[in-house]
Design an enzyme around this catalytic site. Structure first.
Site, PDB file in Angstrom:
ATOM      1  N   ALA C 243      -5.325  -6.485 -57.108  1.00 44.66           N
ATOM      2  CA  ALA C 243      -5.426  -7.368 -55.940  1.00 44.66           C
ATOM      3  C   ALA C 243      -4.050  -7.857 -55.486  1.00 44.66           C
ATOM      4  O   ALA C 243      -3.032  -7.566 -56.110  1.00 44.66           O
ATOM      5  CB  ALA C 243      -6.324  -8.540 -56.279  1.00 44.66           C
ATOM      6  N   HIS C 244      -4.047  -8.635 -54.423  1.00 41.74           N
ATOM      7  CA  HIS C 244      -2.787  -9.082 -53.824  1.00 41.74           C
ATOM      8  C   HIS C 244      -1.997 -10.000 -54.755  1.00 41.74           C
ATOM      9  O   HIS C 244      -2.552 -10.789 -55.488  1.00 41.74           O
ATOM     10  CB  HIS C 244      -2.999  -9.758 -52.466  1.00 41.74           C
ATOM     11  CG  HIS C 244      -4.048 -10.799 -52.401  1.00 41.74           C
ATOM     12  ND1 HIS C 244      -4.350 -11.460 -51.231  1.00 41.74           N
ATOM     13  CD2 HIS C 244      -4.896 -11.298 -53.331  1.00 41.74           C
ATOM     14  CE1 HIS C 244      -5.316 -12.321 -51.464  1.00 41.74           C
ATOM     15  NE2 HIS C 244      -5.664 -12.236 -52.706  1.00 41.74           N
TER      16      HIS C 244
END
Lengths: 348, 348, 348
Positions: C243-244
């Site tokens: 994920a980010h």
């Protein structure tokens, strides 16, 4: 976009503390920000960065009181996160404008497809016969739009997206790279004599309503008959599986790698954690919250339930049981010892 | 395809009750069916829809006795699901016929590739040197067929499929959008001095036998040496990981997001649930059933075992243990209270 | 590459037992090897194959003592696995040389992109404006390189890879088919009035350092601001979600279908099992080992911890608790029976 702090403050309705004339050109994280950048402080855990940041300006809340001297210009706003979000949107739009192109000479668009005004089709993308694409929609490179697909206005489809025959997208949808919409549902009927499985043809489609956003490499299967339906405002993360004939209610949010089995009906405003599984034909009431890695195996009728474990149970109960589980050998040993001690006492 | 109920009944060997001349043009779900559509009733839970459906005709079983008056024409058959499946297949074929094209002018097929009769290659698809594609196989748009790949007859490869060098597909295989066949297996040897990992080259391939169907974005890695083998009739759902040197036996069915680690050998006619994991080098006997989200960590030698939990155990035992787990705090408290009570009594 | 056993032995520093003149043309697995092939024996469990193999030569360790007569030529080396790896690398290089081509006439490379020496771009691949690709990098077919992407030297990008705008790859990276680098992070802010979610634009990027290898269909999201960072030597298997704003330390290895939630920081030399989940904002110390299917939910500060369960606990403790869990109904029944027996005795 280069702008003075005072000009930016006007745009976002902020009050200014410090140098109003400092030039701001881009947003950045507080620990990485340098001259010319604007950052923000919302979470008190990051406050110490404020006193070291190289940023030219920092968004803070109206009531924030610094404990040490601050070098950057402070812009005070009522809702820090909301303002950051708006600010980022402005920069993102700048970016989007740069990628917008007309229909690429390298795209293959069938004669019977219909493109609205300002539609952009990227290189090596395919739009098959009978497809209809609404105005302002941007289809980037290497995308596949199958026969008779309908796509609404102002959507963005990133490279490698596949939307297969007959599927329907509403307005303002975003499909990230390599998403697959409309693969066949997983339907096979066992032949009792041979043990082989015969395919049950999947002739339905997938319908996405407005403002649906779907993360990279997520797959949504077409219905056996009828439609797999994703309602307005649903947000799906990456690598999620949505099986045939599923329905997901408005504004439900699902984290990465979750799986929704066939014919499940998820209510509105649900939140489903990463790697969770929802069993086939299960119905989840509005506002259901499913913990990461848990498995829901039957209907949830009470709105707002919090679920955890596999099979699922009330999540706080799961945690209580799990707390005992963590010490299970010593809990059981203590009970055995107590019983042995009693036995000894009675024997005396 | 428009046809009267009586004509259709002839085709599928049904007996007719009600208007034999009503026109039927497409299949639909019982709760969504309108005039011109045919639907079916197999699951008694849906019986109430029968009395409200707008369908023109409904397939029911020979012995079904309606409890209320029925408006649509009833077509009675011995095997409702089987008939529906056949019916859908007819409509699906209609669809497939529409997409069939010759080799697209936008495809890139190397001179040394060999295409059988009636092979279709879609736009922006690539067929590399030495590849052999059997007659009747349909390769849709944006597909990659690597060097020396061999594909049998009458396969369908959906947009975005990648079949990498040297892999082999049998006849009648279906690969859904964005499937990857033949990515490198995950093999790295740690260098004890530097802590770095050195790649172990993966020079084997993947072999799919006949009638294998693979769901969207599933990945099957090539063997280190030799072959990763998927036997005839295996059906894999979406987003499944099959690691290097795995072997999956005939007619085994695996649900979405399951993962099969390296060198595992799955028997025939197994059923593996969604998000389940099979550990590296594990061998599963024929007919093994693995519950969704569970994890199998060693060999299963008895055929037909039902497994659940992570690490796996006999599934009914898992459910029994889990039933106690659900109430673990109160179970333990009750035991403690009973012991305290006994202690008090002895003390008296 | 055809070579005599004695010549090969010279190349790899082996001593020869048996016919030194036998010709070797390719590597194979011990149970499948035929004349002309070389195989290896490292794991004693496979020793019985040695006495039946059709291989022309077998790599064994310096101290291996066969219990039966051996037909193939034996090549003795200090490190069997290391030698196999080198040997396979030689054959793999042969393969790579075959696929190397110049920029395809079917590729679309923007004028403002910069290609180093010996860069190969495959069919229907796109290189957008401002992208920079280092010398010797091979981009296979149907790959997307977005605007302002920077790619180092000697990388290999397999068909269907998407590297979106502004992302950066170091040298010697390998991205397998359908990998997505730089999809938007999953960031949405709820609007408390409408229940809708507003997108938080994701304007950061992804940075891969050197020697990173990423498996098929893995997705790595761009940071909200700043970078999602994968350090040198990291190896990711297939279908992983990153994920980010995640950061993964040097030489960490992650198995298939694991998920790393937003802003997690994974240390160096960690090993994370398949289908495991790492919670948002969690920090894992160097050398942390996470068991397959487990879930880490907060910071791990002690280096080298072994974790299992969901939520995680010390893995050996998890196994001890799970051992009791397996027999939980009978354990509890026994305790209840003992208490009832005591009660009866006291009653007397």
């Amino acid at each position: 976009m280069k702008i003075t702090a005072v000009k930016l403050a006007e745009m976002i309705g902020a009050t200014v503390e410090g140098n109003p004339d400092v030039i701001i050109s881009s947003p950045a994280k507080i620990e990485e920000a340098g001259p010319g950048s604007i950052t923000f402080l919302a979470n008190p855990a990051y406050e110490h960065h404020l006193y070291n940041t190289g940023a030219s300006a920092v968004l803070v809340s109206l009531d924030f009181a610094p404990r040490e001297p601050v070098k950057p210009t402070l812009l005070r706003v009522a809702d820090v996160y909301g303002t950051v979000s708006n600010l980022l949107a402005v920069y993102k739009q700048d970016e989007a404008a740069q990628t917008r192109r007309a229909v690429s000479a390298h795209a293959a668009v069938e004669d019977t497809a219909t493109l609205g005004d300002n539609v952009r089709i990227g290189k090596f993308s395919v739009v098959e016969q009978g497809a209809v694409i609404g105005e302002g929609t941007v289809i980037l490179d290497q995308v596949y739009i199958g026969p008779n697909v309908t796509i609404g206005k102002d959507c963005v489809l990133y490279p490698g997206v596949r939307v297969l025959r007959d599927c329907v997208l509403g307005d303002n949808c975003v499909l990230h790279a390599n998403v697959v919409i409309g693969g066949d549902g997983f339907g096979f009927a066992p032949d009792p004599e041979t043990g082989r499985y015969n395919k049950v043809p999947q002739i339905g489609n997938v319908v996405l309503h407005d403002r649906v956003e779907i993360g990279a490499s997520t797959t949504i299967d077409r219905a056996t008959m009828g439609s797999t339906v994703i309602h307005s405002g649903v947000k799906l993360d990456n690598l999620i599986q949505v099986a045939h004939n599923v329905e997901i209610g408005e504004n439900t949010v699902i984290a990465a790698q979750a799986g929704i089995a066939g014919s499940a009906k998820i209510g509105k405003n649900c939140r489903i954690g990463g790697q969770a599984g929802i069993g086939g034909h299960c119905t989840l009431a509005d506002g259901t919250q499913v913990q990461a890695q848990s498995g829901v195996i039957n209907n949830i009728t009470k709105s707002g339930a919090k679920l955890g474990g596999s099979p699922h149970m009330h999540y706080p109960d799961y945690l209580r049981s799990y707390a005992v589980f963590k010490n299970l050998p010593s809990v059981v040993n203590k009970l055995r010892k107590d019983i042995a001690e009693l036995r000894r006492q009675i024997g005396q």
